[in-house]
Scaffold this motif. Structure first.
Motif, PDB file in Angstrom:
ATOM      1  N   LEU A  10      58.217   8.794  64.188  1.00  0.00           N
ATOM      2  CA  LEU A  10      58.971   9.647  65.115  1.00  0.00           C
ATOM      3  C   LEU A  10      58.879   9.072  66.521  1.00  0.00           C
ATOM      4  O   LEU A  10      57.777   8.797  67.015  1.00  0.00           O
ATOM      5  CB  LEU A  10      58.384  11.065  65.098  1.00  0.00           C
ATOM      6  CG  LEU A  10      59.077  12.087  66.007  1.00  0.00           C
ATOM      7  CD1 LEU A  10      60.451  12.454  65.467  1.00  0.00           C
ATOM      8  CD2 LEU A  10      58.225  13.344  66.167  1.00  0.00           C
ATOM      9  N   ALA A  21      64.901  12.836  70.198  1.00  0.00           N
ATOM     10  CA  ALA A  21      63.970  12.449  69.151  1.00  0.00           C
ATOM     11  C   ALA A  21      64.709  11.575  68.153  1.00  0.00           C
ATOM     12  O   ALA A  21      65.926  11.707  67.972  1.00  0.00           O
ATOM     13  CB  ALA A  21      63.429  13.686  68.441  1.00  0.00           C
ATOM     14  N   VAL A  52      63.279  17.326  67.536  1.00  0.00           N
ATOM     15  CA  VAL A  52      62.220  16.947  66.596  1.00  0.00           C
ATOM     16  C   VAL A  52      62.340  17.787  65.324  1.00  0.00           C
ATOM     17  O   VAL A  52      62.308  17.252  64.200  1.00  0.00           O
ATOM     18  CB  VAL A  52      60.814  17.138  67.230  1.00  0.00           C
ATOM     19  CG1 VAL A  52      59.719  16.989  66.178  1.00  0.00           C
ATOM     20  CG2 VAL A  52      60.602  16.142  68.363  1.00  0.00           C
ATOM     21  N   PRO A  63      55.221  17.682  60.198  1.00  0.00           N
ATOM     22  CA  PRO A  63      54.503  16.741  61.072  1.00  0.00           C
ATOM     23  C   PRO A  63      53.406  15.975  60.332  1.00  0.00           C
ATOM     24  O   PRO A  63      53.145  14.804  60.650  1.00  0.00           O
ATOM     25  CB  PRO A  63      53.892  17.640  62.151  1.00  0.00           C
ATOM     26  CG  PRO A  63      54.633  18.921  62.093  1.00  0.00           C
ATOM     27  CD  PRO A  63      55.221  19.059  60.727  1.00  0.00           C
ATOM     28  N   LEU A  66      54.228  12.520  59.018  1.00  0.00           N
ATOM     29  CA  LEU A  66      54.535  11.415  59.928  1.00  0.00           C
ATOM     30  C   LEU A  66      53.418  10.372  59.885  1.00  0.00           C
ATOM     31  O   LEU A  66      52.236  10.720  59.845  1.00  0.00           O
ATOM     32  CB  LEU A  66      54.691  11.925  61.359  1.00  0.00           C
ATOM     33  CG  LEU A  66      55.902  12.824  61.621  1.00  0.00           C
ATOM     34  CD1 LEU A  66      55.795  13.454  63.013  1.00  0.00           C
ATOM     35  CD2 LEU A  66      57.196  12.036  61.490  1.00  0.00           C
ATOM     36  N   HIS A  68      53.443   7.722  62.280  1.00  0.00           N
ATOM     37  CA  HIS A  68      53.191   7.400  63.687  1.00  0.00           C
ATOM     38  C   HIS A  68      54.120   8.209  64.573  1.00  0.00           C
ATOM     39  O   HIS A  68      55.246   8.521  64.193  1.00  0.00           O
ATOM     40  CB  HIS A  68      53.445   5.908  63.965  1.00  0.00           C
ATOM     41  CG  HIS A  68      52.513   5.006  63.248  1.00  0.00           C
ATOM     42  ND1 HIS A  68      52.729   4.585  61.953  1.00  0.00           N
ATOM     43  CD2 HIS A  68      51.332   4.455  63.625  1.00  0.00           C
ATOM     44  CE1 HIS A  68      51.739   3.807  61.576  1.00  0.00           C
ATOM     45  NE2 HIS A  68      50.874   3.710  62.567  1.00  0.00           N
ATOM     46  N   VAL A  69      53.625   8.480  65.779  1.00  0.00           N
ATOM     47  CA  VAL A  69      54.459   9.126  66.793  1.00  0.00           C
ATOM     48  C   VAL A  69      54.418   8.261  68.045  1.00  0.00           C
ATOM     49  O   VAL A  69      53.343   7.839  68.482  1.00  0.00           O
ATOM     50  CB  VAL A  69      53.942  10.549  67.117  1.00  0.00           C
ATOM     51  CG1 VAL A  69      54.717  11.150  68.278  1.00  0.00           C
ATOM     52  CG2 VAL A  69      54.054  11.449  65.882  1.00  0.00           C
ATOM     53  N   LYS A 116      51.170  16.497  71.515  1.00  0.00           N
ATOM     54  CA  LYS A 116      50.434  16.839  70.288  1.00  0.00           C
ATOM     55  C   LYS A 116      50.561  18.315  69.956  1.00  0.00           C
ATOM     56  O   LYS A 116      50.757  18.699  68.800  1.00  0.00           O
ATOM     57  CB  LYS A 116      48.964  16.454  70.434  1.00  0.00           C
ATOM     58  CG  LYS A 116      48.754  14.960  70.424  1.00  0.00           C
ATOM     59  CD  LYS A 116      47.285  14.637  70.533  1.00  0.00           C
ATOM     60  CE  LYS A 116      47.083  13.146  70.453  1.00  0.00           C
ATOM     61  NZ  LYS A 116      45.675  12.797  70.514  1.00  0.00           N
ATOM     62  N   LEU A 119      54.092  19.253  68.838  1.00  0.00           N
ATOM     63  CA  LEU A 119      54.436  18.710  67.519  1.00  0.00           C
ATOM     64  C   LEU A 119      53.582  19.264  66.394  1.00  0.00           C
ATOM     65  O   LEU A 119      53.980  19.226  65.240  1.00  0.00           O
ATOM     66  CB  LEU A 119      54.187  17.197  67.521  1.00  0.00           C
ATOM     67  CG  LEU A 119      55.281  16.286  67.952  1.00  0.00           C
ATOM     68  CD1 LEU A 119      54.800  14.857  67.839  1.00  0.00           C
ATOM     69  CD2 LEU A 119      56.496  16.483  67.064  1.00  0.00           C
ATOM     70  N   TRP A 121      50.685  17.755  65.866  1.00  0.00           N
ATOM     71  CA  TRP A 121      50.358  16.410  65.387  1.00  0.00           C
ATOM     72  C   TRP A 121      48.940  16.044  65.830  1.00  0.00           C
ATOM     73  O   TRP A 121      48.608  16.168  67.005  1.00  0.00           O
ATOM     74  CB  TRP A 121      51.388  15.429  65.969  1.00  0.00           C
ATOM     75  CG  TRP A 121      51.032  13.975  65.949  1.00  0.00           C
ATOM     76  CD1 TRP A 121      50.629  13.210  67.007  1.00  0.00           C
ATOM     77  CD2 TRP A 121      51.059  13.095  64.821  1.00  0.00           C
ATOM     78  NE1 TRP A 121      50.423  11.921  66.616  1.00  0.00           N
ATOM     79  CE2 TRP A 121      50.671  11.816  65.282  1.00  0.00           C
ATOM     80  CE3 TRP A 121      51.374  13.257  63.466  1.00  0.00           C
ATOM     81  CZ2 TRP A 121      50.589  10.710  64.442  1.00  0.00           C
ATOM     82  CZ3 TRP A 121      51.294  12.153  62.636  1.00  0.00           C
ATOM     83  CH2 TRP A 121      50.914  10.901  63.120  1.00  0.00           C
ATOM     84  N   VAL A 125      49.166   9.360  69.956  1.00  0.00           N
ATOM     85  CA  VAL A 125      50.552   9.113  70.366  1.00  0.00           C
ATOM     86  C   VAL A 125      50.585   7.716  70.974  1.00  0.00           C
ATOM     87  O   VAL A 125      49.772   7.385  71.837  1.00  0.00           O
ATOM     88  CB  VAL A 125      51.013  10.160  71.398  1.00  0.00           C
ATOM     89  CG1 VAL A 125      52.416   9.848  71.888  1.00  0.00           C
ATOM     90  CG2 VAL A 125      50.967  11.558  70.783  1.00  0.00           C
ATOM     91  N   ALA A 345      60.297   4.008  68.543  1.00  0.00           N
ATOM     92  CA  ALA A 345      60.057   4.121  67.099  1.00  0.00           C
ATOM     93  C   ALA A 345      60.216   2.753  66.437  1.00  0.00           C
ATOM     94  O   ALA A 345      59.407   2.355  65.583  1.00  0.00           O
ATOM     95  CB  ALA A 345      61.022   5.133  66.492  1.00  0.00           C
TER      96      ALA A 345
END
Ligand SMILES: [Fe+2]
Length: 612
Positions: A10, A21, A52, A63, A66, A68-69, A116, A119, A121, A125, A345
């Motif tokens: 993401l 996003a 998102v 989330p 995922l 990676h962000v 974070k 998200l 997450w 990041v 990304a």
């Protein structure tokens, strides 16, 4: 071959302008959207919660899925610039620091935590530099195995323009131009001074430029700008106010150009047109010099990739293609900061994960930029029934035939079909269409549909295999980012009397056999339409051509002035009912304005959107 769970990455851009996003699946661009489309706030800079959510929903993941962000710039570096600018210009800089500082402290320095939390997450990041994200968004999706990369915008952290090269799955930045010397900000200063809104009115300057004379070019070079042979330059900060205040220009600028900025919404005069033309000419010259330098530094690479807000200047791009040293160009359609979400990304995929890149010659990886939400016929029908709308459902071929003949009768049709576009241009998924042969169409669309200035030009969508029949260009321009002249044999020359008309009055003189999309200087901002990426839109124009002999339609974004482009059937319906649009296509459904019952909105929407 891929095995096991897909790698979902993401990318996010936010907190400056045009948040967005983007989601990659095993390196492939899976979904991307700008936050403004969901919140209905133009250029929304907030955390892209909705965008998102949309990306994750499109993928059917949460989330936790995922891998990676990534975030598209480095907030600490940006803060350092703001702090140093403040220290360097104190006490004059105090006003802007007082306003901008606390906001930065609050929103941007604590970004990591807020990303974070927003998200849900837990992982780290990853941050890329602003222009690295732009450069990545320009090169990785391009059809080129290797290319030179030029990014130009207002400012990121420190850089305002970069030169780089991309090879296979990596990019390298060779050189940077730094704040406060910025081509984007120079252009924005003129946008501000001519009474338009910075960050969204730049397009109007470009549109106004052909009505003006380059009267102020010498003055700009003499006073504002020390331009060097290699395209780098120094701006004379005496004239600008963006370091120290919250406006773009100051008293010295006013004095130099003979008065205060034009008041927004007041009458446009020849002076604004001359200013627009002058700054456009200077911009083109700078871009040409930068490109020439980059061509040499890249060892004569054949292809050039562009991104950054200035890459949306399709007049400059067209000139670069015609006169520049490169054989071919590819421009990221979301060239502004929204595209940074895609760039970061892809940097994670290619650089951190060493994901391979297999460009296909002649075909980019953007899927026509149709990367946003779509709606099923069932969803649309449920909405229409709830709204009590009158509609017909048509079979595909019947719908295409009917809409083509409506266009041929000079009807204005809202065309809402498939996935929403990523980036600022409507490309036939959220578009308003008209007949380009009609001499009345430009004024009608501007005044009755878009509620905006009459000079604003419209763009043609042309069948990809017909582009050379209409325009002096021999290649694809799928994202409406190249301007090219209408073919000479289609032009109508101006009489001496018409030539003497003042600026905007020239607008009413038809310039070609497709006057609605022919600019006063015979240019047009072209979108080529391809069956691989948008078969319905392509077949509609093909059918229009079969009925009329003209493989071109007018394509303008589906919105009214000041409003983001529509996203949902509800947004489209509201825009349809607010305006004098004649018909609306929502997927397989056709709606006629005259068949709808009386419709009234609770609030006066014009107040909401008037300040564009
Ligand atoms: Fe940028």
């Amino acid at each position: 071959m891929q095995t096991g769970k897909p790698v979902w990455i993401l990318g996010i851009s936010a907190f400056y302008h045009d948040s967005a996003a983007c989601l990659l699946r095993d390196g492939e661009i899976f979904a991307a959207a700008q936050e403004e489309r969901f919140t209905r706030k133009k250029g929304d800079a907030g955390f892209p919660t909705h965008a998102v959510e949309y990306c994750l929903r499109e993928a059917g993941i949460g989330p936790d899925d995922l891998s990676h962000v990534g975030f598209y710039d480095k907030p600490l570096l940006k803060f350092e610039r703001i702090l140093e600018t403040y220290l360097g210009t104190a006490p004059r800089g105090f006003t802007s620091f007082l306003k901008a500082g606390p906001l930065w402290m609050k929103e941007k320095l604590f970004q990591d935590r807020s990303i974070k939390e927003s998200l849900g997450w837990d992982g780290p990041v990853l941050y890329a530099e602003h222009h690295e994200s732009h450069a990545a968004s320009a090169f990785f999706p391009s059809p080129f195995r290797e290319a030179a990369i030029l990014t130009v915008d207002g400012v990121g952290e420190w850089a305002t323009a970069t030169m780089g090269v991309g090879r296979d799955n990596d990019i390298e930045i060779l050189d940077e131009l730094h704040w406060p010397d910025s081509l984007g900000l120079l252009y924005s200063a003129f946008t501000y001074y001519t009474g338009f809104k910075v960050n969204s009115g730049e397009y109007k300057i470009m549109g106004l430029a052909p009505y003006g004379e380059p009267k102020y070019v010498d003055l700009i070079y003499r006073e504002l700008l020390d331009l060097r042979e290699d395209g780098s330059f120094t701006l004379n900060q005496k004239y600008f106010n963006y370091l120290t205040g919250l406006t773009m220009t100051g008293p010295a600028f006013d004095e130099l150009f003979g008065g205060p900025p034009r008041k927004p919404e007041s009458r446009l005069t020849q002076k604004e047109m001359d200013l627009a033309r002058s700054v456009q000419d200077v911009t083109e010259e700078i871009i040409m010099r930068m490109a020439t330098t980059l061509f040499e530094r890249s060892g004569g690479m054949k292809n050039l990739c562009l991104a950054g807000g200035v890459a949306l200047n399709c007049v400059a791009n067209g000139r670069l293609l015609r006169e520049g040293p490169f054989e071919d160009l590819w421009i990221q359609p979301a060239a502004g900061d929204a595209g940074g979400a895609l760039g970061v990304a892809q940097l994670i995929w290619h650089r951190k994960l060493n994901g391979a890149r297999e460009p296909e010659p002649g075909r980019d990886a953007m899927k026509g930029a149709y990367l946003g939400p779509s709606f099923t016929p069932e969803q649309i029908e449920t909405f229409l029934d709830a709204e009590g709308a009158s509609y017909r459902r048509l079979e595909r071929d019947d719908l295409i035939r009917t809409v083509a003949s409506l266009l041929a009768e000079e009807k204005v049709v809202g065309w809402f079909d498939g996935r929403m576009e990523f980036g600022p241009r409507a490309l036939g998924a959220r578009s308003i269409l008209g007949d380009p042969r009609s001499p009345r169409m430009q004024a009608q669309l501007n005044i009755k549909i878009k509620f905006r200035e009459g000079f604003r030009p419209f763009a043609p969508s042309v069948l990809h295999d017909r582009v050379s029949d209409w325009f002096e260009i021999d290649r694809a321009s799928p994202y409406m980012l190249l301007v090219a002249p209408v073919r000479e044999d289609r032009r109508i020359p101006m009489s001496d009397e018409q030539r003497r008309l003042w600026g905007i009055d020239k607008l009413n003189v038809p310039r070609s056999d497709i006057p609605a999309v022919t600019h006063v200087d015979y240019s047009a901002r072209i979108q080529t339409v391809h069956p691989e990426t948008n078969p319905n839109y392509h077949d509609l124009i093909r059918e229009f051509e079969r009925q009329t002999g003209c493989g071109v339609v007018v394509n303008t974004s589906f919105n009214v002035r000041g409003e983001p482009i529509v996203c949902t059937p509800e947004d489209a319906w509201r825009c349809f009912m607010r305006t004098d649009m004649d018909y609306l296509v929502l997927g397989p459904f056709l709606l006629e304005k005259d068949a709808q019952k009386e419709w009234k909105e609770a609030t006066d929407w014009r107040l909401e959107f008037q300040l564009d």
